[in-house]
Design a protein around this motif. Structure first.
Motif, short mmCIF file in Angstrom:
data_model
loop_
_atom_site.label_atom_id
_atom_site.label_comp_id
_atom_site.label_asym_id
_atom_site.label_seq_id
_atom_site.Cartn_x
_atom_site.Cartn_y
_atom_site.Cartn_z
N THR A 195 0.92 -1.21 -0.06
CA THR A 195 -0.01 0.04 -0.10
C THR A 195 0.80 1.13 -0.05
N LEU A 196 0.39 2.34 -0.88
CA LEU A 196 1.33 3.47 -1.11
C LEU A 196 0.74 4.41 0.03
N VAL A 197 1.62 4.61 1.12
CA VAL A 197 1.25 5.85 1.93
C VAL A 197 2.03 7.07 1.86
N ASP A 198 3.31 6.99 2.12
CA ASP A 198 4.47 8.01 1.77
C ASP A 198 5.51 7.45 1.19
N ALA A 199 5.36 7.80 -0.49
CA ALA A 199 6.18 7.52 -1.44
C ALA A 199 7.58 7.79 -1.14
N ASP A 200 8.00 8.75 -0.47
CA ASP A 200 9.36 9.03 -0.51
C ASP A 200 10.11 8.43 0.49
N ARG A 201 9.30 8.21 1.83
CA ARG A 201 9.74 7.32 3.10
C ARG A 201 9.89 5.77 2.45
N GLN A 202 8.83 5.54 1.74
CA GLN A 202 8.83 4.10 1.38
C GLN A 202 9.76 3.72 0.43
N LEU A 203 10.20 4.81 -0.47
CA LEU A 203 11.07 4.48 -1.66
C LEU A 203 12.44 4.46 -0.88
N THR A 204 12.75 5.41 0.15
CA THR A 204 13.99 5.41 0.95
C THR A 204 14.16 4.00 1.58
N GLU A 205 13.12 3.67 2.28
CA GLU A 205 13.29 2.25 3.23
C GLU A 205 13.63 1.03 1.91
N ARG A 206 13.15 1.28 0.73
CA ARG A 206 13.33 0.19 -0.06
C ARG A 206 14.44 0.17 -0.81
N LEU A 207 15.09 1.44 -0.99
CA LEU A 207 16.55 1.58 -1.30
C LEU A 207 17.48 1.17 -0.25
N ALA A 208 17.20 1.53 0.90
CA ALA A 208 18.14 1.02 2.07
C ALA A 208 17.85 -0.69 1.99
N ALA A 209 16.91 -1.21 1.78
CA ALA A 209 16.89 -2.59 1.99
C ALA A 209 17.69 -3.38 0.90
N ILE A 210 17.65 -2.72 -0.11
CA ILE A 210 18.45 -3.18 -1.37
C ILE A 210 19.81 -3.06 -1.33
N ARG A 211 20.26 -1.78 -1.08
CA ARG A 211 21.88 -1.77 -1.09
C ARG A 211 22.27 -1.69 0.13
N GLY A 212 21.74 -1.97 1.30
CA GLY A 212 22.12 -2.02 2.69
C GLY A 212 22.20 -0.64 3.51
N PRO A 213 22.54 -0.50 4.55
CA PRO A 213 22.64 0.54 5.39
C PRO A 213 23.92 1.33 4.97
N GLY A 214 23.97 2.63 5.44
CA GLY A 214 25.08 3.39 5.39
C GLY A 214 25.30 3.72 3.68
N GLN A 215 26.57 3.50 3.04
CA GLN A 215 26.51 3.60 1.56
C GLN A 215 26.11 2.45 0.95
N GLY A 216 25.59 1.41 1.72
CA GLY A 216 25.31 0.23 0.96
C GLY A 216 26.63 -0.52 0.69
N PHE A 217 26.36 -2.07 0.70
CA PHE A 217 27.59 -2.90 0.60
C PHE A 217 28.46 -2.59 -0.61
N SER A 218 27.48 -2.57 -1.67
CA SER A 218 28.17 -2.30 -2.92
C SER A 218 29.08 -1.20 -3.22
N ARG A 219 28.55 -0.17 -2.61
CA ARG A 219 29.48 1.17 -2.99
C ARG A 219 30.61 1.04 -2.04
N THR A 220 30.31 0.70 -0.72
CA THR A 220 31.51 0.67 0.28
C THR A 220 32.49 -0.38 -0.23
N ALA A 221 32.16 -1.48 -0.70
CA ALA A 221 33.09 -2.35 -1.11
C ALA A 221 34.04 -2.11 -2.39
N ALA A 222 33.28 -1.13 -3.23
CA ALA A 222 33.78 -0.82 -4.46
C ALA A 222 34.93 0.31 -4.07
N ALA A 223 34.81 1.24 -2.93
CA ALA A 223 35.69 2.23 -2.78
C ALA A 223 36.60 1.49 -2.20
N VAL A 224 36.68 0.45 -1.18
CA VAL A 224 37.63 -0.27 -0.67
C VAL A 224 38.58 -0.71 -1.57
#
Length: 360
Positions: free
Chosen positions: A261-290
């Motif tokens: 159910t769509l309630v707050d698009a901005d908050r729900q998309l942010t949570e969805r993005l965090a769940a996909i990439r992981g917390p912080g900068q996300g695993f992929s972004r952090t690992a690539a930088a390392v």
């Protein structure tokens, strides 16, 4: 029907006023005393009180023409200039009429008339009510005052004076019709008005309420148009915002899990993005930088990597010498992270330790 009253000032003190009413360039009425009826009043100065001269004064501003006339008046008058009032007329046949009158007399006339409730629109020397002749002189009787006018002179009809002035020049007497025609023309366009400079007529200030009402309605119209423009602009912004919100909702529905159910698009998309990439900068972004930092520092390698639930990543690092650990730390920090190193120790010819890498 417009009418103008000619008010003839008495030649001497204690004399009677006489008047003529001019309507449609004809004498409609005449009498003694003050003018009867409505209409503007033109005061007629006695011929013997005004000295008239003509001079060629080039076309210029009124102030400049008056200054030039005063210079000429100073040459022909024996009285001090501060006692005289000088007025200049419009150009006629290449010359301008110049009237010289005692300043006290002029002030006295206007003061007496003001006391009678009269503010004349002009004060005209009596001889200038007659037409300017092509040659010689013309003579006429104006309200009991005999006056004479030539092409460049004007004076009172006094016994013995005419013979001296005109000599052998022709002298024509105007009949009643001729005088009436002349008065009509003089009232329409006076050759010289003595009400200039210090004695100029003050214009009364009157509010044009019709103009005020028009300006008021114009102001209301401007305000209404301005409000209408703002209303149209607000409506357009509202429609644009609704369209943008609808588009965001459409995109959100495609990015969120099916059935959510769509309630707050901005908050729900942010949570969805965090769940996909992981917390912080996300695993992929952090690992690539390392990995990029390790490749840029020869002699360094990773021995372990642990991605934490809070988005931090713990690295096991081995380097050939201690300085390389510092270089590796700086290389990771340039990628936008904060690096907290542990104590490094030497073992088996290598220097090992740990980095805790956090998103800045």
């Amino acid at each position: 029907m417009s009418a103008t009253n000619l008010l003839f000032l008495p030649p001497g003190e204690g004399g009677d006023y006489r008047w003529m009413r001019i309507e449609d360039a004809r004498v409609a009425a005449a009498g003694e005393g003050l003018p009867q009826g409505d209409g503007d009043v033109i005061a007629v100065a006695p011929a013997d009180a005004v000295s008239l001269h003509w001079a060629e004064i080039p076309a210029r501003s009124t102030a400049q023409a008056a200054a030039a006339a005063r210079l000429l008046a100073a040459e022909v008058s024996a009285a001090p200039m501060d006692e005289l009032h000088v007025a200049v007329g419009a150009e006629e046949a290449g010359a301008r009429a110049i009237g010289i009158v005692n300043r006290g007399a002029m002030a006295g006339w206007l003061s007496l008339l003001a006391g009678k409730g009269i503010d004349p629109v002009a004060v005209v020397p009596a001889p200038l009510l007659l037409p300017r002749p092509d040659a010689g002189y013309v003579r006429g009787d104006l309200a009991g005052q005999g006056v004479v006018r030539g092409r460049s002179s004007g004076f009172a009809d006094e016994p013995g004076l005419i013979e001296i002035v005109i000599g052998e020049e022709a002298l024509a007497d105007l009949d009643a019709d001729g005088i009436e025609t002349a008065l009509g023309a003089a009232v329409a366009a006076p050759a010289l008005d003595l009400r200039q400079g210090l004695f100029a007529r003050r214009r009364s200030f009157a509010i044009d309420w019709r103009l005020v009402r028009r300006l008021g309605w114009l102001g209301v119209a401007i305000v209404a148009v301005t409000l209408a423009i703002d209303l149209v602009r607000w409506t357009r912004y509202s429609f644009a915002a609704d369209a943008t919100e609808a588009k965001i909702e459409q995109v959100a529905r495609t990015a969120l899990p099916r059935g959510e159910t769509l309630v707050d698009a901005d908050r729900q998309l942010t949570e969805r993005l965090a769940a996909i990439r992981g917390p912080g900068q996300g695993f992929s972004r952090t690992a690539a930088a390392v990995f990029s930092a390790v490749r840029s520092v020869p002699g360094s390698e990773l021995t372990a990597m642990d991605f934490q639930p809070n988005g931090d990543i713990r690295l096991g690092v081995a380097v050939d010498r201690e300085a390389l650990a510092t270089d590796l730390k700086r290389a990771i920090e340039t990628q936008g992270f904060t690096v907290q190193p542990s104590t490094f120790v030497a073992a088996n010819g290598r220097i090992t330790g740990e980095f805790m890498v956090r998103a800045r």
